[in-house]
Write a protein that holds these residues in place. Sequence first.
Motif, PDB file in Angstrom:
ATOM      1  N   HIS A   1       0.884  -1.162   0.000  1.00 41.75           N
ATOM      2  CA  HIS A   1       0.000   0.000   0.000  1.00 41.75           C
ATOM      3  C   HIS A   1       0.922   1.212   0.000  1.00 41.75           C
ATOM      4  O   HIS A   1       2.005   1.178   0.588  1.00 41.75           O
ATOM      5  CB  HIS A   1      -0.876   0.040   1.260  1.00 41.75           C
TER       6      HIS A   1
ATOM      7  N   ALA B   1       1.096   5.831  -0.377  1.00 41.82           N
ATOM      8  CA  ALA B   1       0.518   7.157  -0.560  1.00 41.82           C
ATOM      9  C   ALA B   1       1.634   8.073  -1.021  1.00 41.82           C
ATOM     10  O   ALA B   1       2.761   8.004  -0.512  1.00 41.82           O
ATOM     11  CB  ALA B   1      -0.105   7.680   0.729  1.00 41.82           C
TER      12      ALA B   1
ATOM     13  N   SER C   1      -3.084   7.530  -3.543  1.00 37.21           N
ATOM     14  CA  SER C   1      -2.999   6.577  -2.445  1.00 37.21           C
ATOM     15  C   SER C   1      -3.834   5.352  -2.781  1.00 37.21           C
ATOM     16  O   SER C   1      -4.872   5.458  -3.427  1.00 37.21           O
ATOM     17  CB  SER C   1      -3.528   7.213  -1.151  1.00 37.21           C
ATOM     18  N   ASN C   2      -3.362   4.205  -2.344  1.00 39.96           N
ATOM     19  CA  ASN C   2      -4.174   2.997  -2.486  1.00 39.96           C
ATOM     20  C   ASN C   2      -4.454   2.365  -1.121  1.00 39.96           C
ATOM     21  O   ASN C   2      -4.829   1.210  -1.043  1.00 39.96           O
ATOM     22  CB  ASN C   2      -3.519   1.995  -3.443  1.00 39.96           C
ATOM     23  N   PHE C   3      -4.283   3.118  -0.046  1.00 47.67           N
ATOM     24  CA  PHE C   3      -4.543   2.581   1.281  1.00 47.67           C
ATOM     25  C   PHE C   3      -6.013   2.195   1.465  1.00 47.67           C
ATOM     26  O   PHE C   3      -6.327   1.344   2.283  1.00 47.67           O
ATOM     27  CB  PHE C   3      -4.103   3.560   2.384  1.00 47.67           C
ATOM     28  N   GLU C   4      -6.916   2.781   0.710  1.00 46.94           N
ATOM     29  CA  GLU C   4      -8.340   2.459   0.799  1.00 46.94           C
ATOM     30  C   GLU C   4      -8.759   1.470  -0.292  1.00 46.94           C
ATOM     31  O   GLU C   4      -9.945   1.201  -0.460  1.00 46.94           O
ATOM     32  CB  GLU C   4      -9.191   3.734   0.695  1.00 46.94           C
ATOM     33  N   ARG C   5      -7.786   0.966  -1.043  1.00 49.19           N
ATOM     34  CA  ARG C   5      -8.054   0.029  -2.138  1.00 49.19           C
ATOM     35  C   ARG C   5      -7.153  -1.192  -1.978  1.00 49.19           C
ATOM     36  O   ARG C   5      -6.425  -1.326  -1.008  1.00 49.19           O
ATOM     37  CB  ARG C   5      -7.787   0.714  -3.485  1.00 49.19           C
ATOM     38  N   ASP C   6      -7.213  -2.056  -2.968  1.00 49.64           N
ATOM     39  CA  ASP C   6      -6.341  -3.231  -2.969  1.00 49.64           C
ATOM     40  C   ASP C   6      -4.883  -2.791  -3.103  1.00 49.64           C
ATOM     41  O   ASP C   6      -4.586  -1.790  -3.775  1.00 49.64           O
ATOM     42  CB  ASP C   6      -6.685  -4.151  -4.138  1.00 49.64           C
TER      43      ASP C   6
END
Length: 160
Positions: A24, A26, A37-42
Amino acid sequence: MNSPSDSSSDSLPVIAEKSRVTLHFALKLVSGEIIDSNFERDPVSFTMGDGNLLEGFEKSLIGMVAGQKNSCVIEAEFAFGISNPDNIQRFRRHEIEPMVAESDTVLEPGLILSFADAAKGELAGVVHSVEAEAVLVNFNHPLADKDIVFDVHIIEVAST
């Protein structure tokens, strides 16, 4: 901030050249503004050195292991580069106006235009300024000259 030396397990694979990494991330400006950011995604996966991640970002991952988190600043020259004044090109206004004529778009600074490069690939340019007879278009990366905060959480590391 964790550093690669904070690892508590010598048995976990360590990120090195050609490692397959899942993480992950950001990207933020130093001001804290989030760019991506991909912290809320795969999480995303890539192989070190495959060109999916700029070298400056890859170097910050070397030595990390699964489970580690880190935050570091990638200096502009190692992130998206330093602006090159030669990448601001002057076009005759009548060459650019047809690109926006069939839309409700106003030809003004900040407008992103799409051009074809020599290999017929797409090249984005940002209108820098509009003059009576000319339009200046900036082909530098929009994040050129900016230091980038790189937050990562390593999910998995596999040796290849």
